[in-house]
Every structure is written in structure tokens, then in C-alpha cells.
Motif scaffolding. Structure first.
Motif, PDB file in Angstrom:
ATOM      1  N   UNK A 442       1.564  33.496 -15.828  1.00 37.13           N
ATOM      2  CA  UNK A 442       1.883  34.668 -16.646  1.00 37.13           C
ATOM      3  C   UNK A 442       2.359  34.240 -18.042  1.00 37.13           C
ATOM      4  N   UNK A 443       3.300  33.305 -18.064  1.00 38.10           N
ATOM      5  CA  UNK A 443       3.878  32.894 -19.343  1.00 38.10           C
ATOM      6  C   UNK A 443       2.840  32.187 -20.216  1.00 38.10           C
ATOM      7  N   UNK A 444       2.023  31.368 -19.595  1.00 33.58           N
ATOM      8  CA  UNK A 444       0.993  30.645 -20.339  1.00 33.58           C
ATOM      9  C   UNK A 444       0.064  31.620 -21.047  1.00 33.58           C
ATOM     10  N   UNK A 445      -0.395  32.621 -20.309  1.00 34.42           N
ATOM     11  CA  UNK A 445      -1.316  33.611 -20.871  1.00 34.42           C
ATOM     12  C   UNK A 445      -0.643  34.383 -22.001  1.00 34.42           C
ATOM     13  N   UNK A 446       0.599  34.774 -21.795  1.00 35.25           N
ATOM     14  CA  UNK A 446       1.315  35.532 -22.832  1.00 35.25           C
ATOM     15  C   UNK A 446       1.607  34.667 -24.053  1.00 35.25           C
ATOM     16  N   UNK A 447       2.011  33.406 -23.835  1.00 34.81           N
ATOM     17  CA  UNK A 447       2.344  32.530 -24.960  1.00 34.81           C
ATOM     18  C   UNK A 447       1.144  32.303 -25.861  1.00 34.81           C
ATOM     19  N   UNK A 453       1.383  29.718 -28.938  1.00 37.85           N
ATOM     20  CA  UNK A 453       1.672  28.464 -28.230  1.00 37.85           C
ATOM     21  C   UNK A 453       0.503  28.106 -27.328  1.00 37.85           C
ATOM     22  N   UNK A 454       0.223  26.817 -27.221  1.00 34.35           N
ATOM     23  CA  UNK A 454      -0.863  26.351 -26.365  1.00 34.35           C
ATOM     24  C   UNK A 454      -0.397  26.247 -24.918  1.00 34.35           C
ATOM     25  N   UNK A 455      -1.363  26.119 -23.996  1.00 34.03           N
ATOM     26  CA  UNK A 455      -1.023  25.891 -22.596  1.00 34.03           C
ATOM     27  C   UNK A 455      -0.262  24.584 -22.446  1.00 34.03           C
ATOM     28  N   UNK A 456      -0.638  23.589 -23.232  1.00 30.12           N
ATOM     29  CA  UNK A 456       0.060  22.303 -23.190  1.00 30.12           C
ATOM     30  C   UNK A 456       1.536  22.467 -23.543  1.00 30.12           C
ATOM     31  N   UNK A 457       1.827  23.269 -24.562  1.00 29.37           N
ATOM     32  CA  UNK A 457       3.215  23.493 -24.968  1.00 29.37           C
ATOM     33  C   UNK A 457       3.989  24.239 -23.886  1.00 29.37           C
ATOM     34  N   UNK A 499      -6.260  32.246 -18.035  1.00 31.54           N
ATOM     35  CA  UNK A 499      -5.569  30.957 -17.957  1.00 31.54           C
ATOM     36  C   UNK A 499      -6.523  29.769 -17.993  1.00 31.54           C
ATOM     37  N   UNK A 500      -7.685  29.894 -17.365  1.00 35.03           N
ATOM     38  CA  UNK A 500      -8.591  28.743 -17.271  1.00 35.03           C
ATOM     39  C   UNK A 500      -9.000  28.189 -18.636  1.00 35.03           C
ATOM     40  N   UNK A 504      -8.093  24.329 -19.751  1.00 32.00           N
ATOM     41  CA  UNK A 504      -9.134  23.354 -20.077  1.00 32.00           C
ATOM     42  C   UNK A 504      -8.907  22.719 -21.449  1.00 32.00           C
ATOM     43  N   UNK A 505      -8.083  23.356 -22.283  1.00 30.57           N
ATOM     44  CA  UNK A 505      -7.826  22.811 -23.623  1.00 30.57           C
ATOM     45  C   UNK A 505      -6.765  21.711 -23.635  1.00 30.57           C
ATOM     46  N   UNK A 506      -6.075  21.487 -22.504  1.00 27.42           N
ATOM     47  CA  UNK A 506      -5.034  20.463 -22.452  1.00 27.42           C
ATOM     48  C   UNK A 506      -5.695  19.075 -22.503  1.00 27.42           C
ATOM     49  N   UNK A 507      -5.327  18.221 -23.467  1.00 30.28           N
ATOM     50  CA  UNK A 507      -5.975  16.911 -23.615  1.00 30.28           C
ATOM     51  C   UNK A 507      -5.811  16.035 -22.376  1.00 30.28           C
TER      52      UNK A 507
END
Length: 551
Positions: A442-447, A453-457, A499-500, A504-507
């Protein structure tokens, strides 16, 4: 002979040497038992062979993946002992329903009496298996074989789950011939599993386990009856909706029943919110509603929906988000890693919050702030508020059950609500979905959508968020007047679509990649569905966008 770098030291091994043998050499350097290894950044079990030119580091139960492997291995151990003591012919199901603190709530069903004598026999059998050092075996079979195997064992949840799996092979674990599927790696043998406890609780069992902070200590179980009641109620509703697990949800999707499922689930949630509004309206002295819960619980949307229900009761609610009282980002405290600790109470201008709330209750006009999460500054945009004698404040924030936040407001006038996304959906009867995973998604999608903010962050700061919750939120949850579960049984199939791409963007070379890969593997269990049928006032809208509220 092959060369490898182990814990930063050069080593030479015979070809065919196992990671387990290398772990035994380095074990004296670790306080706790080595459970898994990172090999060139990839997580591996200790039965794997050392490879040439490999970079190897070891993990114990002090590390997240190590503790996860310990907990699921003890769960398999408990299942083996329970089936051995009771007899498979007397068992219909043994389901791992949810967690309470460091314990797993397990509900067995069958032709037997669940009593203290039986629990003691199961626990004794578990300890016997630990002493015997029985290997935890692993074998890989194709998915079609897995479906047939689970049907043979009467594990119908797993049978249904793997009908929808895209992968061609499945890893099956076993202890002494007792086979099961678990989502994730296991330890090498039962001798690793010394620390656990088992006890009766309500209609089932609590399997108590250690945590990362104390891997060799099982804390005394602290009953949390309010939390249990809301979790158990959610489990019951999931069964009534015929979606207790991922396989059942996927089946609903393939049958074209998602629209009906969404409508029924949202109707149930609206009824619960209406019941809470009725409780508040029946107590005229309660003029301050305090809503608290961990990150990404849906506090903002809940506060707006509760306010609508309160208006339907003739009250005049005013939703206020405590997040708007964040101090400017440059003034925020930092954790031990130098990252901003947004979960700390010191991140809030507590003095100004109390001044404004006290002034409002006194009938004064107050200009309320708005926090700009992109610029990291608190702003004033002419949002003035004056309360009348019949008005009621609806305040939401992670610290709202902590009296230190609202020290100047009279206790007898507060109505406290604890809200969390307590996922009632499990992968299958033995693999539960941690509530923290649902909230992280949830937070990842909202961020990504609202905070730049990226998923990595988000993954990087999540451990700090979790520590803050353990310190500032969970200790106060049983003090709430009522608990509310904001998880929706269908939401992970929707969040998957958002989310996917972010995951997928996380190095690949980042520290966060392993967690991103784990989440992608988890989401692969779900069939994705569109968000177009989700109502505009749904809590899910707070995260994916399209809400009718200002969230």
C-alpha cells in the motif's frame, strides 16, 4: 580445489564442498547459529555447494531472512508433530490463521478434543524431533505433480493455489516423510529449532517464536483479546465470502465474480464503520475521536468515512490529520542510519498541535496547517476552522493512542480507535500473509503516486517504519475503545498492477533488490484485476488514487 571469498576472507575448498561445511568453519565468529547464506548477493540454503569465485556471507536469526526461515521451519515441525500425535485420519485441517505479537494463532479442526494434555504431547513430540536432528528435506517437482500430491494429502487449499501458478516447478519440504509446501527457505535440520512454545488460546493454539532482537529467547505470551477478536472476525468473514486464501480469490477472479466480491466487501466495511459511529453518537460526552494505527492502514479515508456516518447520526465532525503537524523535513529527527525517522513523535510539532486543538475546543478560530510531502514543509493555505458546541473532532495519526500527543485534551472526552490492515487472506492453510507485506505494498504504491518516492526508497525506510510502530503504536493498541480492520480481501490482486512496475525498477545491485524480488515472487501468486469497479470512497483508493476524499 576452488577459490571463494567467505565473510571477506579468501578460502580454498574441495570442489563439491557444501555451504554447510563452510558455515561450520565460520560459526565461532557468530553469536547465533548460521541458518542461510548470501552467495553473490543471492539467498541460498546451506545444502548448496560452494561455487568458484563466490562472495559468501552468512545469516543468522538476527537477520530478517534467517528469522523467516526459522519461523516457517518451526511451523513445519509443529505440523509434523501434530499429525503424528493426533493421527492424520482424525484431522480435517490445521490452519495458520494470523499472528499475535511473536506468536502464530493456529486453529486445528477434526475428530479430536483440543485440550492441555494434547498440547503437551505435541510440544513434547516437537522437542523429541529437535533432539533427533532430523534433516529437513527438499525436493523439486513439477506443478502438475504438486497439485496431485496436495489432493492426495487432503491439502485442498494448496491444490487450488497451484492451479494458478505460472512456474513449472515447486519446492516441497518434508520432515521424516511428512510433506508440505512453504513459501520460502528452511533450515537444514530439526536441531536448529530449539526455541519455541505451544499453548492453548481461545479456540486454538498459539505457537510462540523468538524474534530478531532475541533469537534464543521466547517471550512470555501476552494475550491481546481485542486484537484476537477483530482478527478472528475477519477470518470468519473471509470464509463466508468464500475467499480464505489466494487460490480461492483467483478462482473468484476467473469466474468473473470480482465486481460482486468488491461490492459485498465494501458493504461489510461500511456497516462496521456505521456501527462505530453509532457507538460514538450514543456517548454525548465524547467530543474527540482519536484514530491511530500503523503506516498505510487507511487512517485518512477511514476518518472521512467515519465522519460521513457521524453526520448521518446528526453530529458535525471535522477530520484532522496529525501528519499536517509534521515539523519541516530539515528539522526532523534521524535514526541511527542517518535517515529521517518519520515515525518518531518528535517529528510532530506536538506543542502547536495541542495549542490548536485546545483553542478549537474552546471555540476559537484556528488556521489549520497542510504538510507538503514533496517540499517537506508545513504550509498555511487559509484553512480556518471554528467549532460550535455540537461539533466533534475526528483526529487521525499514528500516535493518536499515545497520551503524549494529546496531553492537553481531557481523557474522558476521547473515543479511541485502533485501525490496521490486518490481512485476513492467506497464501494457503499453512502460509500466512504477514500484515506488514500488505501495508508495505500500500505504502509503496502511494509513495510513488503522491510523494515522488521510488519503491527502492520505500523499501529502504520500511525497517525504520516498523521499529517506530513497535515503539509508538503497537504498545497502545489494546487501550483502544474499538479496533477496525481496514484490509480488503480483494486488494492485493488490485495493488499487484501498481506495485509490480515499481518493484521491477529496483536496481539489481542495490541492497533493496532482495526484498523487491521477494515481493515480486509473492505477487506472482495473484491474478491481477482492474481497479475500475472499486468505489471512489474505498480505502484502497487512498493508495491507488481516484478517491473522492482529499487523500
Amino acid at each position: 580445489m576452488i577459490q571463494a571469498t567467505v565473510e571477506g576472507q579468501k578460502r580454498e575448498y574441495l570442489e563439491g564442498t557444501l555451504l554447510l561445511e563452510a558455515a561450520e568453519e565460520f560459526q565461532p565468529q557468530f553469536e547465533h547459529q548460521i541458518l542461510l547464506a548470501f552467495v553473490n548477493g543471492k539467498l541460498q540454503e546451506l545444502h548448496k555447494k560452494v561455487k568458484a569465485d563466490a562472495e559468501i556471507t552468512f545469516l543468522t536469526a538476527e537477520d530478517g531472512p534467517g528469522m523467516d526461515s526459522y519461523r516457517r521451519s518451526v511451523t513445519l515441525l509443529m505440523m509434523k508433530a501434530f499429525y503424528e500425535v493426533v493421527g492424520s485420519e482424525h484431522i480435517r485441517e490445521v490452519s495458520v490463521d494470523f499472528s499475535i505479537g511473536d506468536g502464530l494463532y493456529i486453529e486445528p479442526d477434526g475428530d479430536f478434543e483440543l485440550n492441555q494434555q494434547l498440547v503437551d504431547r505435541v510440544k513434547e513430540q516437537m522437542h523429541d524431533y529437535v533432539k533427533e536432528s532430523i534433516p529437513i528435506m527438499k525436493r523439486s517437482i513439477n506443478t502438475h505433480e504438486a497439485v496431485e500430491l496436495f489432493h492426495k494429502h487432503g491439502m485442498y487449499d494448496k491444490e487450488r493455489l497451484f492451479k494458478f501458478r505460472r512456474v513449472s516447478r515447486v519446492n516441497i519440504y518434508s520432515i521424516g516423510g511428512f510433506e508440505d509446501y512453504y513459501y520460502g527457505y528452511m533450515v537444514q535440520n530439526t536441531s536448529y529449532l530449539k526455541y519455541f512454545d505451544l499453548m492453548l488460546y481461545h479456540h486454538g493454539l498459539i505457537l510462540m517464536l523468538p524474534n530478531k532482537a532475541n533469537p534464543t529467547c521466547v517471550a512470555e505470551f501476552q494475550p491481546k483479546d481485542k486484537l484476537y477478536q477483530v482478527l478472528h472476525e475477519s477470518e470468519d468473514w473471509a470464509r463466508k465470502l468464500e475467499v480464505p486464501n489466494v487460490g480461492a480469490l483467483n478462482e473468484q477472479i476467473t469466474r468473473g465474480r470480482m465486481n460482486e466480491l468488491i461490492l459485498v466487501q465494501e458493504a461489510l466495511m461500511e456497516k462496521k464503520i456505521g456501527d462505530i459511529a453509532e457507538m460514538i453518537a450514543s456517548q454525548p460526552n465524547k467530543k474527540i475521536v482519536m484514530i491511530a494505527g500503523p503506516s498505510s492502514s487507511g487512517k485518512t479515508t477511514f476518518s472521512h468515512r467515519l465522519s460521513i456516518q457521524l453526520r448521518a447520526k446528526g453530529l458535525k465532525p471535522h477530520p484532522i490529520a496529525v501528519d499536517n503537524y509534521f515539523v519541516n523535513r530539515v528539522d526532523s529527527p534521524k535514526d541511527e542510519h542517518g535517515n529521517y525517522n518519520y515515525e518518531a513523535l518528535e517529528c510532530l510539532d506536538v506543542k502547536q498541535f495541542n495549542q490548536d486543538m485546545t483553542d478549537l475546543i474552546a471555540g476559537k478560530t484556528v488556521q489549520l496547517p497542510v504538510y507538503n510531502f514533496i517540499s517537506g514543509e508545513r504550509e498555511y493555505r487559509g484553512d480556518f476552522l471554528t467549532l460550535g458546541p455540537e461539533d466533534i473532532l475526528v483526529i487521525e495519526g499514528i500516535h493518536c493512542l499515545n497520551e503524549k500527543l494529546s496531553y492537553s485534551l481531557p481523557k474522558e472526552r476521547k473515543f479511541k480507535i485502533y485501525i490496521s490492515a490486518l490481512t485476513q487472506l492467506n497464501v494457503d492453510e499453512h502460509n500466512r500473509i504477514p500484515t506488514t507485506d500488505g501495508r508495505l505494498l500500500r505504502r509503496m504504491v502511494r509513495d510513488v503516486r503522491t510523494r515522488g518516492a521510488s519503491a527502492q526508497a520505500t523499501i529502504r525506510m520500511w525497517p525504520s517504519v516498523r521499529r517506530g510502530e513497535e515503539e509508538n503504536i503497537f504498545p497502545y493498541q489494546e487501550e483502544a475503545d474499538v479496533m477496525f480492520n481496514s484490509a480488503l480481501v480483494y486488494e492485493l490482486a488490485v495493488l499487484k498492477q501498481y506495485a509490480e512496475p515499481a518493484l521491477f525498477s529496483v536496481p539489481r545491485d542495490s541492497e533493496e533488490y532482495l526484498e523487491a524480488k521477494r515481493m515480486l515472487k509473492f505477487l506472482d501468486y495473484f491474478l491481477g484485476v482492474s481497479s475500475e469497479d472499486i468505489p471512489k470512497n474505498s480505502i484502497v483508493r487512498e493508495f491507488i488514487g481516484g478517491s473522492c476524499f482529499k487523500v
